[in-house]
Design a protein around this motif. Structure first.
Motif, PDB file in Angstrom:
ATOM      1  N   VAL A 179       0.895  -1.036  -0.100  1.00 57.56           N
ATOM      2  CA  VAL A 179       0.059  -0.053   0.082  1.00 57.56           C
ATOM      3  C   VAL A 179       0.878   1.051  -0.098  1.00 57.56           C
ATOM      4  O   VAL A 179       2.074   1.106   0.246  1.00 57.56           O
ATOM      5  CB  VAL A 179      -1.054   0.080   1.139  1.00 57.56           C
ATOM      6  CG1 VAL A 179      -1.908  -1.027   1.143  1.00 57.56           C
ATOM      7  CG2 VAL A 179      -0.326   0.069   2.408  1.00 57.56           C
ATOM      8  N   LEU A 180       0.547   2.465  -0.404  1.00 55.32           N
ATOM      9  CA  LEU A 180       0.981   3.583  -0.331  1.00 55.32           C
ATOM     10  C   LEU A 180       1.186   4.127   0.995  1.00 55.32           C
ATOM     11  O   LEU A 180       0.109   4.027   1.848  1.00 55.32           O
ATOM     12  CB  LEU A 180       0.458   4.753  -1.074  1.00 55.32           C
ATOM     13  CG  LEU A 180       0.955   5.827  -1.504  1.00 55.32           C
ATOM     14  CD1 LEU A 180       2.296   5.836  -2.308  1.00 55.32           C
ATOM     15  CD2 LEU A 180       0.267   6.915  -2.123  1.00 55.32           C
ATOM     16  N   GLY A 181       2.159   4.330   1.578  1.00 57.17           N
ATOM     17  CA  GLY A 181       2.620   4.580   2.922  1.00 57.17           C
ATOM     18  C   GLY A 181       2.145   5.943   3.447  1.00 57.17           C
ATOM     19  O   GLY A 181       2.234   6.791   2.679  1.00 57.17           O
ATOM     20  N   SER A 182       1.751   6.060   4.870  1.00 54.34           N
ATOM     21  CA  SER A 182       1.252   7.334   5.560  1.00 54.34           C
ATOM     22  C   SER A 182       2.080   7.349   6.861  1.00 54.34           C
ATOM     23  O   SER A 182       2.337   6.568   7.251  1.00 54.34           O
ATOM     24  CB  SER A 182      -0.258   7.394   5.554  1.00 54.34           C
ATOM     25  OG  SER A 182      -0.638   6.380   6.113  1.00 54.34           O
ATOM     26  N   THR A 183       1.957   8.577   7.357  1.00 51.12           N
ATOM     27  CA  THR A 183       2.549   8.918   8.569  1.00 51.12           C
ATOM     28  C   THR A 183       1.989   7.794   9.724  1.00 51.12           C
ATOM     29  O   THR A 183       2.674   6.950  10.489  1.00 51.12           O
ATOM     30  CB  THR A 183       2.150  10.323   9.348  1.00 51.12           C
ATOM     31  OG1 THR A 183       2.746  10.991   8.158  1.00 51.12           O
ATOM     32  CG2 THR A 183       2.972  10.395  10.628  1.00 51.12           C
ATOM     33  N   HIS A 184       0.646   7.582   9.404  1.00 56.82           N
ATOM     34  CA  HIS A 184      -0.136   6.276  10.528  1.00 56.82           C
ATOM     35  C   HIS A 184       0.800   4.868  10.212  1.00 56.82           C
ATOM     36  O   HIS A 184       1.052   4.239  11.540  1.00 56.82           O
ATOM     37  CB  HIS A 184      -1.426   6.396  10.195  1.00 56.82           C
ATOM     38  CG  HIS A 184      -1.952   5.007  11.114  1.00 56.82           C
ATOM     39  ND1 HIS A 184      -2.423   5.182  12.234  1.00 56.82           N
ATOM     40  CD2 HIS A 184      -2.564   4.109  10.236  1.00 56.82           C
ATOM     41  CE1 HIS A 184      -2.971   3.974  12.485  1.00 56.82           C
ATOM     42  NE2 HIS A 184      -2.915   3.368  11.630  1.00 56.82           N
ATOM     43  N   ASP A 185       1.222   4.639   9.227  1.00 51.81           N
ATOM     44  CA  ASP A 185       1.848   3.432   8.936  1.00 51.81           C
ATOM     45  C   ASP A 185       2.952   3.355   9.728  1.00 51.81           C
ATOM     46  O   ASP A 185       3.545   2.221  10.144  1.00 51.81           O
ATOM     47  CB  ASP A 185       2.077   3.199   7.527  1.00 51.81           C
ATOM     48  CG  ASP A 185       0.519   3.005   6.818  1.00 51.81           C
ATOM     49  OD1 ASP A 185      -0.127   2.242   6.991  1.00 51.81           O
ATOM     50  OD2 ASP A 185       0.581   3.823   5.792  1.00 51.81           O
ATOM     51  N   VAL A 186       3.752   4.263  10.058  1.00 52.24           N
ATOM     52  CA  VAL A 186       4.957   4.279  10.728  1.00 52.24           C
ATOM     53  C   VAL A 186       4.560   3.703  12.265  1.00 52.24           C
ATOM     54  O   VAL A 186       5.282   2.712  12.540  1.00 52.24           O
ATOM     55  CB  VAL A 186       5.514   5.646  11.091  1.00 52.24           C
ATOM     56  CG1 VAL A 186       6.942   5.542  11.962  1.00 52.24           C
ATOM     57  CG2 VAL A 186       6.156   6.178   9.590  1.00 52.24           C
ATOM     58  N   SER A 187       3.729   4.169  13.141  1.00 50.42           N
ATOM     59  CA  SER A 187       3.504   3.734  14.161  1.00 50.42           C
ATOM     60  C   SER A 187       2.660   2.451  14.299  1.00 50.42           C
ATOM     61  O   SER A 187       2.981   1.599  15.320  1.00 50.42           O
ATOM     62  CB  SER A 187       2.288   4.576  14.994  1.00 50.42           C
ATOM     63  OG  SER A 187       1.365   4.856  14.304  1.00 50.42           O
ATOM     64  N   ALA A 188       2.211   1.867  13.130  1.00 59.98           N
ATOM     65  CA  ALA A 188       1.291   0.915  13.087  1.00 59.98           C
ATOM     66  C   ALA A 188       2.038  -0.356  12.745  1.00 59.98           C
ATOM     67  O   ALA A 188       1.789  -1.522  12.987  1.00 59.98           O
ATOM     68  CB  ALA A 188       0.110   0.926  12.180  1.00 59.98           C
ATOM     69  N   ALA A 189       3.531  -0.210  12.094  1.00 62.74           N
ATOM     70  CA  ALA A 189       4.106  -1.074  11.755  1.00 62.74           C
ATOM     71  C   ALA A 189       5.072  -2.016  12.843  1.00 62.74           C
ATOM     72  O   ALA A 189       5.301  -1.518  13.811  1.00 62.74           O
ATOM     73  CB  ALA A 189       5.277  -0.693  10.655  1.00 62.74           C
ATOM     74  N   ASP A 190       5.398  -3.288  12.399  1.00 62.73           N
ATOM     75  CA  ASP A 190       6.117  -4.028  13.297  1.00 62.73           C
ATOM     76  C   ASP A 190       7.556  -3.455  12.962  1.00 62.73           C
ATOM     77  O   ASP A 190       8.567  -3.707  13.892  1.00 62.73           O
ATOM     78  CB  ASP A 190       6.177  -5.534  13.096  1.00 62.73           C
ATOM     79  CG  ASP A 190       4.549  -6.029  13.266  1.00 62.73           C
ATOM     80  OD1 ASP A 190       4.122  -5.635  14.361  1.00 62.73           O
ATOM     81  OD2 ASP A 190       3.848  -6.598  12.279  1.00 62.73           O
ATOM     82  N   ILE A 191       8.007  -3.499  11.582  1.00 65.97           N
ATOM     83  CA  ILE A 191       9.293  -3.114  11.147  1.00 65.97           C
ATOM     84  C   ILE A 191       9.240  -1.798  10.733  1.00 65.97           C
ATOM     85  O   ILE A 191       8.609  -1.782   9.494  1.00 65.97           O
ATOM     86  CB  ILE A 191       9.792  -4.494  10.407  1.00 65.97           C
ATOM     87  CG1 ILE A 191       9.676  -5.837  11.109  1.00 65.97           C
ATOM     88  CG2 ILE A 191      11.221  -4.039   9.930  1.00 65.97           C
ATOM     89  CD1 ILE A 191      10.192  -7.141  10.230  1.00 65.97           C
ATOM     90  N   VAL A 192       9.876  -1.120  10.676  1.00 69.31           N
ATOM     91  CA  VAL A 192      10.415   0.227   9.965  1.00 69.31           C
ATOM     92  C   VAL A 192      11.463   0.556   9.418  1.00 69.31           C
ATOM     93  O   VAL A 192      12.553   0.375  10.164  1.00 69.31           O
ATOM     94  CB  VAL A 192       9.953   1.408  11.090  1.00 69.31           C
ATOM     95  CG1 VAL A 192      10.005   2.772  10.441  1.00 69.31           C
ATOM     96  CG2 VAL A 192       8.662   1.551  11.649  1.00 69.31           C
TER      97      VAL A 192
END
Length: 263
Positions: A180-193
């Motif tokens: 998916v196209l990433g957003s700021t929310h995806d940073v905090s939701a990810a297991d691995i950044v």
């Protein structure tokens, strides 16, 4: 002391800048371990000179192949006569070998090395949610390998959203619904950044990812190998993240690259 003579085979890595690369040391260790009559050296080549340089290497009879890194991984794709499966998926190469008929065959091992590096630290990406910043050569290879390794969701962000969207579409044609196209929310939701950009090579570089979105327990991973601990990793560690250095990606792929190049 290794003897270099008329039988020595020459390999190298093409980069710009070149001072940060650690591949020559790692590959020369493999050469020594395998007792190969070869040497691995750095090639500092500007982007504008890359096509001329790579064309000239075809005439170098005792040069069986080379590797490459920032910023040449995507540009070299068009200079290859044949491509391996991961190169076709990711749209980038980081190793090129000369075949028996003199053709250049390119493949990418960054993604495979990144996944192998994670696993070497007991981090299995299967089932994980991943956020990656970047859509260049290394990032493309990593996204492809993570999808192949069974990551559940991969959010891709980039300064140029068009490039990120193109990568998302490219991977989804092979692994439907993975990206998916990433957003700021995806940073905090990810297991691995993952920082898949070149930001961090220089001390003056801005942080590639908004570290305020990080939370304790996440894995913060890097592709940059020098410095060993980038500003991003320092900031992520201060937020309580488990950090994963770029050197693990190199260690995860050097053996496979050596085999590919015939070392």
């Amino acid at each position: 002391m290794r003897v270099i003579d008329g039988n020595t085979k020459i390999y190298g890595i093409i980069a710009d800048p070149i001072a940060q690369v650690r591949t020559p040391h790692a590959m020369n260790e493999i050469i020594a371990d395998r007792g190969s009559g070869a040497v691995f050296v750095p090639f500092h080549v500007r982007p504008a000179d890359l096509p001329t340089f790579v064309a000239g290497l075809k005439a170098w009879r005792n040069l069986p192949g080379f590797t490459l890194t920032i910023p040449h991984k995507e540009a070299t794709l068009a200079l290859c006569d044949r491509l391996g499966p991961m190169a076709k998926i990711s749209g980038s190469v980081n190793a090129v070998r000369k075949t028996s008929d003199g053709a250049w065959e390119g493949e990418t091992f960054d993604g495979l090395g990144f996944v192998a590096g994670l696993k070497s630290q007991s981090l299995d990406p299967a089932g994980a949610s991943v956020y990656i910043q970047g859509a260049g050569g290394a990032a493309k290879a990593i996204v492809a390998a993570l999808a192949d390794a069974g990551a559940a969701r991969i959010a891709v962000a980039n300064r140029s959203q068009d490039k990120a969207l193109a990568l998302v579409d490219q991977i989804n044609t092979i692994y439907p619904g993975k990206c998916v196209l990433g957003s700021t929310h995806d940073v905090s939701a990810a297991d691995i950044v993952v920082n898949g950009t070149s930001l961090g090579l220089r001390e003056s570089d801005p942080l590639p990812i908004d570290v305020d979105e990080l939370k304790p327990g996440q894995v913060a991973a890097e592709v940059i190998m020098m410095p060993d601990t980038t500003s991003f990793l320092h900031a992520a560690e201060a937020k309580g993240c488990r950090i994963h250095r770029g050197i693990h990606m190199l260690k995860g792929q050097v053996g496979e690259i050596a085999d590919f190049l015939g070392i």
